[in-house]
Design a protein around this motif. Structure first.
Motif, PDB file in Angstrom:
ATOM      1  N   GLU B 211      79.820  30.369  11.154  1.00 54.47           N
ATOM      2  CA  GLU B 211      80.818  29.322  10.890  1.00 54.47           C
ATOM      3  C   GLU B 211      80.550  28.679   9.531  1.00 54.47           C
ATOM      4  N   GLU B 213      78.814  30.006   6.952  1.00 59.10           N
ATOM      5  CA  GLU B 213      78.977  30.962   5.864  1.00 59.10           C
ATOM      6  C   GLU B 213      80.447  31.144   5.518  1.00 59.10           C
ATOM      7  N   ARG B 214      81.319  31.161   6.520  1.00 60.48           N
ATOM      8  CA  ARG B 214      82.736  31.400   6.268  1.00 60.48           C
ATOM      9  C   ARG B 214      83.499  30.118   5.956  1.00 60.48           C
ATOM     10  N   GLY B 215      82.812  28.983   6.004  1.00 65.92           N
ATOM     11  CA  GLY B 215      83.472  27.722   5.679  1.00 65.92           C
ATOM     12  C   GLY B 215      84.295  27.148   6.814  1.00 65.92           C
ATOM     13  N   THR B 216      84.251  27.782   7.979  1.00 61.66           N
ATOM     14  CA  THR B 216      85.068  27.288   9.082  1.00 61.66           C
ATOM     15  C   THR B 216      84.422  26.103   9.790  1.00 61.66           C
ATOM     16  N   GLU B 218      83.356  23.400   8.411  1.00 58.72           N
ATOM     17  CA  GLU B 218      83.934  22.176   7.861  1.00 58.72           C
ATOM     18  C   GLU B 218      85.252  21.853   8.559  1.00 58.72           C
ATOM     19  N   ASN B 219      86.027  22.901   8.792  1.00 57.99           N
ATOM     20  CA  ASN B 219      87.299  22.720   9.482  1.00 57.99           C
ATOM     21  C   ASN B 219      87.081  22.200  10.899  1.00 57.99           C
ATOM     22  N   LEU B 220      86.114  22.802  11.591  1.00 62.55           N
ATOM     23  CA  LEU B 220      85.809  22.369  12.963  1.00 62.55           C
ATOM     24  C   LEU B 220      85.443  20.899  12.988  1.00 62.55           C
ATOM     25  N   LEU B 221      84.612  20.497  12.027  1.00 69.49           N
ATOM     26  CA  LEU B 221      84.116  19.127  12.042  1.00 69.49           C
ATOM     27  C   LEU B 221      85.171  18.138  11.591  1.00 69.49           C
ATOM     28  N   LEU B 379      75.118  18.230   8.652  1.00 61.05           N
ATOM     29  CA  LEU B 379      76.489  17.734   8.606  1.00 61.05           C
ATOM     30  C   LEU B 379      76.715  16.899   7.362  1.00 61.05           C
TER      31      LEU B 379
END
Lengths: 311, 380
Positions: B211, B213-216, B218-221, B379
């Motif tokens: 998550e 590594e792919r930058g996802t 940040e989206n989740l948080l 975080l």
């Protein structure tokens, strides 16, 4: 007050280790406004946006986002804000529909399936809904990301360089969409490097080396610098630019292809210098309106000098 | 030939240089290049011993005489047995063996010396925890020499007639838990912990670093999900996977390898859950430290190596020097191996398992605290 401003923050500061990446930044964004956030790479734009949506805690500073305290209410802010990250951040190994469905679930939307369908239709991706997201082109990914981040009907969109690497046609569509959203009362804070995009914003802020250098409408930002600008055409403009830089009254020269912009704050001195140097048949010159790019280059150089960084 | 189509030495050299530059910056890879051989050398060279000595031995002895003292001294000098104490009766001996506190129990029956002197050739009982045949084999072989050496030392002068001919007493050996000394009875239950360690640590490590590594991440948080929801939500599927893996191994052990199952399945599954929890905390910690999936894999390798070699899975735990046992005692697999073998082969219940359960609990709590600290930091 909270009704008037979507974002109202003051004195934001953030350090990463011993690097002071955001210094005393204050932003006031009215509801329904498209607010452009400009600045060079590494100037603190992304960090500021992350502080606004509660991903980062500011070291100092306070304020509200949609009327919620940015320090205490980050959970509620997240609920009403759509954040589009700089890098595409949806799951490549989920289908388009699965991605949207996941987002809808995360926000606990009551009419989830309907919202997903509506979004797919709006995007025109209904037929491709079951394709892997990773197979989409850059432009489509950007459209999907925008659609996903406004799926939960946020009141404020925080868009971090949404049009980087997107072709001009897609960019134009994107901005038309932003203006539609703005007309519907949604506030937008959008960071960008493109001057034409900056001019499409209702208001602007310019940040460099972590400090906010200017804020207001583009006219206000331009007027505040008091720069007089002349455009010069013809001849060896690169050579002329170099000569002019050392002469009195000339504070900045910017080459735009076949046109050289020469700016300074002392209009009379600048005009005398130009007439003495660039007069004659080889060059044609006229006084023009200072544009945003002139102003930002000027501001950045000033800020670099203050920060002791060579340009 | 023009320089463009030939093999260019300078071009080639610049590639070599670039590779070295990158290798030097990649600290974890560099650490692996240097660290793995050193760790392997240390473990294989110093720690691992397939002829383990100094194994804890208890004595049940009602008979204290010159002869029994000589006997115990002889056992000590063989190097295989460290006498750790005396136990009151056979029941206490069995319990100590079940809990793995001792490897051997020497049972000297009452009136033993008197009966030897009468020439009655009494029997001496040595009970061994033979779960791991490798650990006990050589020691038990040495026991057979015992009677002979005691005879030549103590039965002298007027008693010399007892030393001649047949041995003056008999040594009976009971190999408990794995009487036939079948290696796979020991290995297959142990494999459960090894496989769980590998998948739990690696999978959670990869799941979370992917998550990031792919930058996802940040989206989740940025969505309303709380960090605790993200963390636990990502982990629960792997608990299910751990249980499925355990079931496969249990079924295979039972029906393909015919490993006896003396204990309770419920106990075993509860132990598996505890062990999975311990490993997940390690995986989360690594995922917070690792910058990429590659690093998460490398860290798992580092963690896996001592687990396999020092946990008693492959080589007898008691045979290792104190420093290696100390490291082994920090690894959850060491305790889980004892738990699975205890449940499979010894049929241990909670009371006997407790000495290996509380360390797992402590490990889980401590590493969880570390994981949460690091996770919070990532975080911000």
């Amino acid at each position: 007050m909270s009704d008037e401003y979507a974002i109202d923050v003051r004195g934001l500061n953030k350090h990463f280790g011993d690097k002071h990446v955001v210094k005393d930044v204050g932003l006031q964004v009215r509801r329904g406004e498209i607010f452009g956030f400009l600045g060079p790479n590494g100037s603190g734009k992304t960090t500021t946006i992350r502080m606004l949506c509660g991903l980062l805690k500011p070291d100092a500073g306070s304020g509200t986002c949609l009327g919620y305290d940015i320090r205490r209410d980050s959970a509620r802010i997240k609920r009403h804000v759509g954040y589009m990250t700089q890098k595409f951040s949806y799951w490549d190994d989920l289908t388009i529909r699965e991605n949207l469905d996941f987002v809808a679930r995360m926000y606990g939307m009551p009419d989830r399936l309907e919202a997903v369908d509506r979004t797919l239709k709006g995007l025109g991706l209904m037929e491709r809904a079951n394709q892997m997201t990773g197979a989409l082109s850059g432009g489509w990914k950007q459209r999907l990301a925008l659609a996903a981040c406004k799926l939960h009907d946020p009141e404020l969109l925080l868009l971090d360089e949404p049009t980087a690497g997107v072709d001009p046609g897609a960019r134009r569509d994107f901005w038309e969409e932003l203006h539609r959203l703005s007309a519907a009362g949604i506030s937008v804070l959008v960071s960008t490097h493109y001057m034409d995009e900056a001019e499409r914003c209702h208001k602007l802020a310019y940040i460099a080396y972590g400090s906010l250098l200017a804020q207001g409408t583009s006219q206000e930002v331009i007027a505040a610098q008091g720069l007089i600008t002349w455009a010069i055409y013809g001849g060896n403009l690169a050579g002329l630019s170099e000569t002019l830089q050392k002469l009195p009254g000339v504070e900045q020269t910017v080459l735009f292809g076949a046109m050289l912009h020469v700016s300074g704050r002392d209009g009379d001195l600048l005009e005398r210098t130009l007439r003495a140097t660039a007069a004659g048949a080889a060059f044609r010159m006229e006084k023009v309106d200072t544009n945003l790019e002139d102003v930002f280059i000027y501001k950045m150089k000033q800020s670099a000098d203050q920060n002791g960084i060579g340009t | 030939m023009s320089p463009l189509d030939g093999f260019s030495l300078s071009r080639w050299w610049s590639l070599v240089l670039k590779e070295f530059l990158q290798l030097r910056r990649d600290r974890l890879t560099f650490a692996m290049i240097v660290g793995i051989p050193i760790v392997q050398l240390a473990l294989f060279g110093y720690a691992i011993n397939t002829d383990p000595k100094h194994m804890p031995t208890a004595i049940i002895g009602a008979d204290h005489s010159e002869m029994t003292r000589t006997m115990i001294a002889t056992m000590k000098t063989s190097g295989y047995f460290d006498i750790v104490g005396e136990l009151p009766d056979e029941e206490a001996g069995r319990a100590a063996l079940a809990r793995g506190e001792v490897q051997f129990v020497l049972n000297i029956p009452a009136g033993f010396t008197r009966r030897v002197l009468r020439g009655e050739r009494p029997a001496l009982l040595v009970e061994a925890d033979a779960t791991d045949p490798m650990a006990t084999g050589m020691a038990l072989a040495s026991v057979n020499q015992l009677a002979r050496s005691v005879a030549t030392k103590d039965l002298t002068g007027p008693l010399a007639f007892l030393a001649g001919g047949q041995a003056p007493f008999e040594v009976r050996v009971h190999r408990l838990y794995n009487p036939e000394g079948i290696t796979r009875y020991n290995i297959v239950p142990g494999l459960m912990g090894v496989i769980l360690t590998m998948t739990m640590v690696l999978m959670t490590g990869l799941a979370i670093t992917r998550e990031r590594e792919r930058g996802t991440m940040e989206n989740l948080l940025a969505m309303p999900a709380k960090p605790i929801e993200v963390m636990t939500g990502k982990i629960v599927p792997y608990i299910a996977i751990g249980l499925i893996q355990s079931t496969i191994i249990i079924l295979a052990a039972r029906f393909a390898f015919r490993v006896p199952f003396a204990g309770s399945a419920v106990t075993l599954y509860l132990a598996v859950l505890l062990f999975v929890a311990a490993n997940l905390t390690v995986g989360i910690t690594m995922s917070s430290l690792a910058q990429s999936q590659l690093q998460a894999m490398q860290m798992t390798m580092f963690y896996f190596l001592p687990n396999i070699l020092l946990s008693g899975f492959m080589f007898p735990f008691q045979g290792m020097p104190a420093w290696a046992r100390f490291i082994g005692n920090l690894l959850p697999l060491t305790y889980f191996n004892r738990l699975t073998r205890g449940i499979f082969l010894k049929g241990n219940g909670w009371w006997d398992l407790w000495p290996d359960i509380w360390p797992l609990m402590v490990f889980t709590v401590v590493v969880m605290a570390i994981a949460v600290t690091f996770y919070r930091r990532t975080l911000d």
